[in-house]
Design an enzyme around this catalytic site. Structure first.
Site, short mmCIF file in Angstrom:
data_model
loop_
_atom_site.label_atom_id
_atom_site.label_comp_id
_atom_site.label_asym_id
_atom_site.label_seq_id
_atom_site.Cartn_x
_atom_site.Cartn_y
_atom_site.Cartn_z
N CYS A 1 0.83 -1.20 0.00
CA CYS A 1 0.00 0.00 0.00
C CYS A 1 0.87 1.27 0.00
CB CYS A 1 -1.00 -0.04 1.15
SG CYS A 1 -2.46 0.91 0.76
N HIS A 39 -3.54 -4.81 0.42
CA HIS A 39 -2.98 -5.36 1.67
C HIS A 39 -3.04 -6.90 1.65
CE1 HIS A 39 -2.48 -1.65 3.98
NE2 HIS A 39 -3.53 -1.20 3.32
N GLU A 67 -1.44 -8.95 3.28
CA GLU A 67 -1.24 -9.54 4.61
C GLU A 67 -2.54 -10.02 5.25
OE1 GLU A 67 -0.81 -6.37 3.78
OE2 GLU A 67 -1.29 -4.97 5.41
#
Ligand code: GLN
Length: 553
Positions: free
Chosen positions: A383, A509, A511
């Site tokens: 990001c 994102h 993650e």
């Protein structure tokens, strides 16, 4: 009809209630049940979206674009299932709903009160998850028993047992049994008092999960059971883990928590199937290699600010049977103190810049990215980490010496990162964020495509600014590859460098979608590149496949 488990916490905060809730969710799921997890937060913010990461840690984003508590990240990582916005309600949200109803006149002239109106709204939020397809709803109540603000939640769950019948509800209470060094003893009094507090408001816990530093003797467990009025087998000890948080479910199974819950709620299921989980934990305990990743961020001091990023790095380590050593670097320090010298000294095998907001630390991040690009150290940007990589490339490769983001200097003529033209008019910042899952089409013959092994993927977003398309050609000409775009080609989602061993940055994102059982492909390949870098640079004193790396952490 769905059954309900309510998880409360006592004595102190930060006992790992979210983790324990997630672990229980995993057990039930692996017993073949359809489970939904939920967190009720007693604070007045409508969601944690506007809270500083120092206050609250990471803001976890769901598929449907809700900004939620980080415990939902544990729920997804353990259960492997996606949660939705219905999995997180706050006092602020509940009051907002009630006050709008009151303004509309929905209460027909009645006095609106905490009991029954707030408690009814809380019950509605819990029951919303209990649809026909769900076997068990696990609801975690944020905060600590005894806090003023969690009282309406506790009253609501007390009433739910009455509404739904006791055979359908189970109360689980998490407490601390501290070890007092000076006395050389563990103390059960705080647990007794916390259970006493719960009983005072009408809740008798069915299961006690006691967090301890050291194992407890049977005698102590008996004492806790007796004074807290729970069955002996319902006192479960959750000792601090030695290696990884993913050991927690195994610890709970060892003590028969799965059977206990199944029996209490009359769930006709067998024991959980968790072979893969056991293998995964074994992999974590016995890593074969070691790889060092520098994370250069702005909220490094707060250990929860980048929770999902750290977890995703560890998952990627598992994929390579390796231990990922995470070195946390404050971007601002890098900027003000010793610059990249400090970074070079650490000799990282990979550098990662996570998401973030605001200008503070930006120059430090850009310097770290330049170091990674020029020294051919694997780089992964998330990001804001992508936006900074674009600025760095603009300044140092494309000759755009003033390259910046509209977030930092909206008037600059070289905003290589900017709001999309149709967004520029919108002044109310909160309304313009791109949130939740969006599709991304991957170009052939790129690292992104190789990692995912798919033509199109979906990833979660939380940002306002995008790559400014005016500069696309110029960047492409200098060697930046736009390997992921929105399917209409309008938005840049992934950039990479073809002539670098592994330099890739994403506008989303990733993650949030990594789990220990299914590590995210981009994190996996980043760590793979880091391991290769470590191996290639062993002569330069890098720690690669050393014997030291074989022992436990
Ligand atoms: N601040 C940047 C934006 O709003 C990046 C956000 C992030 O990293 N999550 O676009």
């Amino acid at each position: 009809m769905a059954k309900h488990i309510f998880v409360t916490g006592g004595v102190v905060s930060s006992l790992g209630k979210g983790l324990t809730t997630a672990a229980v969710g995993l057990l039930l799921k692996r017993m073949g049940l359809k489970v939904k997890l939920q967190k009720l937060d007693p604070y007045l913010n409508v969601d944690p979206g506007t809270m500083n990461p120092y206050e609250h840690g990471e803001v976890y984003v769901t598929e449907d674009g809700a900004e939620t508590d980080l415990d939902l990240g544990h729920y997804e990582r353990f259960s492997g299932d996606f949660v939705t916005r219905d999995s997180n309600y706050t006092t602020g949200q509940i009051y907002q709903t009630i006050i709008s109803k009151e303004r509309r006149g929905d209460f027909l002239g009645k006095t609106v009160q905490v009991v029954p109106h707030v408690t009814d709204e809380i019950k509605r939020c819990v029951l919303k998850l209990a649809d026909d397809e769900t076997d068990v709803v696990i609801t975690e109540i944020g905060g600590t028993v005894g806090d003023i603000e969690s009282l309406p939640f506790l009253e609501a769950i007390r009433q739910l047992r009455y509404d739904l019948h006791s055979r359908n509800c189970l109360y689980m209470h998490l407490t601390l049994v501290p070890y007092i060094k000076a006395a050389g003893e563990v103390k059960t009094k705080p647990t007794q008092q916390s259970v006493g507090e719960l009983r005072r408001i009408g809740i008798q816990p069915d299961v006690l999960i006691v967090r301890t530093e050291k194992a407890l003797t049977d005698e102590l467990k008996k004492k806790i059971a007796l004074f807290c009025n729970v069955d002996r087998e319902a006192v479960i000890v959750e000792k601090d883990v030695d290696h990884t948080i993913y050991e927690v479910p195994l610890m709970l199974i060892e003590q028969g928590l799965d059977e206990l819950v199944a029996e209490r709620l009359s769930l006709p299921v067998g024991r959980p199937r968790i072979r893969d989980w056991i293998d995964m934990v074994e992999t974590v305990k016995h890593p074969r290699h070691r790889v060092k990743v520098a994370v250069v961020g702005k909220y490094i001091e707060h250990q929860d600010a980048y929770k999902s990023v750290y977890e995703a790095l560890r998952h990627a380590g598992i994929a390579h049977k390796s231990k990922v050593e995470i070195v946390q670097l404050e971007a601002e320090e890098l900027e003000k103190k010793n610059g990249v010298k400090g970074l070079a000294k650490i000799k990282p095998h990979g550098i990662l810049v996570p998401g973030g907001f605001g200008h503070r630390g930006a120059e430090g991040k850009i310097a770290a990215i330049r170091f990674a690009r020029e020294n051919r150290v694997p780089y992964f940007g998330l990001c804001l980490g992508m936006q900074m990589a674009v600025i760095e490339f603009g300044r140092n490769v494309c000759g755009l010496t003033e390259a910046t983001s509209g977030e930092f200097d909206p008037k600059s003529a070289q905003c290589v990162i900017d709001l999309m033209p149709d967004q520029r008019e919108v002044t109310q910042k909160g309304a313009t964020m791109r949130l939740g899952a969006y599709p991304c089409a991957l170009a052939e013959n790129t690292k992104a495509r190789a990692a995912y092994g798919a033509e199109q993927v979906s990833e979660r977003h939380r940002h306002r600014y995008e790559f400014n398309n005016q500069f696309r050609e110029q960047y492409e000409h200098r060697g930046m590859l736009f390997s992921g775009l929105s399917p209409d080609g309008r938005l840049v989602e992934i950039v990479e460098l073809a002539d670098h061993p592994w330099f890739l940055a994403v506008q989303f994102h990733p993650e949030f979608k990594s789990t220990p059982i299914q590590p995210h492909p981009l994190f996996r390949d980043f760590i793979g590149a880091g391991l290769k870098y470590a191996k290639d640079h062993q002569d330069a004193g890098m720690v690669g496949t050393s014997s030291e790396a074989r022992g436990p952490e």
